[in-house]
Design a protein around this motif. Structure first.
Motif, mmCIF file in Angstrom:
data_model
loop_
_atom_site.group_PDB
_atom_site.id
_atom_site.type_symbol
_atom_site.label_atom_id
_atom_site.label_comp_id
_atom_site.label_asym_id
_atom_site.label_seq_id
_atom_site.Cartn_x
_atom_site.Cartn_y
_atom_site.Cartn_z
ATOM 1 N N GLY A 141 -2.627 -3.943 -6.699
ATOM 2 C CA GLY A 141 -1.269 -4.143 -6.319
ATOM 3 C C GLY A 141 -0.984 -2.404 -6.254
ATOM 4 N N TRP A 142 -1.397 -1.647 -5.781
ATOM 5 C CA TRP A 142 -1.172 -0.022 -6.350
ATOM 6 C C TRP A 142 -1.496 -0.294 -4.590
ATOM 7 C CZ3 TRP A 142 -4.860 3.980 -3.895
ATOM 8 C CH2 TRP A 142 -3.988 4.868 -3.943
ATOM 9 N N GLN A 143 -0.118 0.930 -4.095
ATOM 10 C CA GLN A 143 -0.219 0.997 -2.992
ATOM 11 C C GLN A 143 -0.034 2.619 -2.100
ATOM 12 O OE1 GLN A 143 2.953 -1.163 -1.278
ATOM 13 N NE2 GLN A 143 2.136 -2.797 -1.263
ATOM 14 N N GLU A 144 -0.788 2.878 -2.043
ATOM 15 C CA GLU A 144 -1.632 4.452 -1.628
ATOM 16 C C GLU A 144 0.064 5.331 -1.147
ATOM 17 O OE1 GLU A 144 -4.589 8.153 -0.778
ATOM 18 O OE2 GLU A 144 -4.428 5.583 0.066
ATOM 19 N N VAL A 167 3.527 1.085 -8.062
ATOM 20 C CA VAL A 167 3.846 0.460 -8.217
ATOM 21 C C VAL A 167 5.282 -0.588 -8.329
ATOM 22 C CG1 VAL A 167 1.370 -0.352 -8.794
ATOM 23 C CG2 VAL A 167 2.618 0.298 -10.240
ATOM 24 N N GLY A 186 -0.240 6.579 -5.981
ATOM 25 C CA GLY A 186 0.068 5.523 -5.276
ATOM 26 C C GLY A 186 1.580 5.091 -6.244
#
Length: 363
Positions: free
Chosen positions: A358-361, A11, A9
């Motif tokens: 807020g971690w987005q894969e 950030v 992911g």
């Protein structure tokens, strides 16, 4: 406990101020954060900031290396067989040290959680507090003086001043900062490869002749110029630290064999992770060379991992682990905490990190 799945992911974290060196300017930290998930459901966190001008690694190359080449080789491996995992990391592909570091950190995080052990204790447990300096970006002298005075007011007793590229202006920068902060603040200079060998010697001698009391000079010459680094080390009184030159275990072995520097700056993203950083610390200790633990512009995941070695190993006598302080927000829940210039290493298992906001894969 076995590795079941690896998720990647991103950030993006704005900086409080632009970060400027002789090599680059950065306005936000674009961090790759991996989650290595065990068959027990436990999660290990690791990170890798893209620093193409130093490591050669971009966001896309880090993601591709983890997703397509290194990561699949780790699936099914036992977490407590660190030797096999780290051998696989080292031999899976050449270079790509940032991608390797991200996975290495996450695996060590799981190892600590498996045995209920904070990583700083795994690495020696020498202390659980560490002083860090604060970096002052490369700007005009008056702006650098303002930033330096702010840092001292916030409790920092050591400043790392960015220089390089214009030696006459560099001298004015350092003169102005020393006059402003007084004699009780340590000043470290980081030229980021910004000088030639003879130019470096001339400049450093001027600092010495003027009594500016510089604690150390970091990477004054090009990273590949080991002979030039040795020339500078041999011709000045001030301690010289290798950073970009001290990339991995092999380069550090060469530098130490040549007596090319007085100090080594260890960074996880150069070394390829904690396991190689430990080797570098042991090389240096054998040769009686003190180390600094440094960082790239990374989130608190990498800072906590680096601080764990800094706290665990006696040979690490200095820390430049301020990246998380330079960020305008902190998405990492848990991990190292800060009190003025003190890093406080948690006693929680592994890194002590529980979540990334807020971690987005990415796939």
């Amino acid at each position: 406990m076995k590795i079941k799945e690896i998720k990647i992911g991103k950030v993006s974290i704005p900086l409080k101020k632009p970060f400027k060196t002789a090599l680059r300017q950065v306005n936000s930290a674009e961090d790759i954060i991996v989650k290595v998930i065990a068959d027990t459901g436990e999660v290990g966190f690791g990170n890798a900031p893209p620093t193409a001008v130093i490591t050669g690694d971009s966001q896309d190359s880090i993601i591709a290396a983890i997703r397509d080449t290194i990561g699949p080789k780790l699936i099914g491996m036992e977490i407590d067989n660190l030797e096999a995992i780290m051998t696989t990391l080292d031999t899976s592909m050449l270079h790509n040290s940032s991608a390797k570091a991200a996975l290495d950190i996450a695996v060590y995080d799981l190892f600590g959680k498996l045995y209920g052990l904070p990583l700083y204790k795994l690495f020696g447990g020498y202390r659980n507090l560490m002083e860090t300096d604060l970096t002052i970006s490369l700007n005009q002298p008056e702006e650098m003086v303002r930033d330096s005075l702010e840092a001292v007011a916030e409790g920092y007793k050591a400043l790392k001043i960015k220089v390089g590229g214009d030696t006459a202006l560099d001298i004015k920068r350092v003169q102005a900062i020393r006059a402003a902060v007084g004699s009780n603040v340590k000043i470290r200079l980081d030229a980021n490869q910004g000088w030639g060998p003879k130019e470096a010697v001339r400049t450093i001698r001027k600092f010495e002749d003027q009594g500016l009391d510089i604690e150390l000079i970091e990477q004054p010459v090009k990273a590949h110029d080991f002979a030039g680094l040795k020339y500078v080390t041999d011709h000045v009184e001030t301690d010289i630290m290798a950073d970009e030159a001290a990339f991995g275990t092999y380069e550090v072995f060469q530098l130490l064999s040549m007596s090319a520097c007085d100090l080594i700056n260890i960074k996880l993203m150069k070394a390829g992770g904690l396991h190689n950083a430990i080797k570098i610390a042991h090389f240096a200790e054998t040769m009686g060379i003190e180390c600094m633990m440094g960082c790239m512009l990374e989130s608190k995941v990498g800072i906590t991992a680096a601080a764990s070695i800094a706290a665990g190993k006696k040979i690490v006598t200095r820390a430049d682990l301020d990246a998380a302080v330079l960020l305008a927000a902190d998405p990492v829940v848990g991990g190292v905490s800060f009190c003025q210039d003190q890093l406080i290493i948690p006693d929680s298992p592994g890194l002590g990190i529980v979540d990334i906001i807020g971690w987005q894969e990415v796939k």
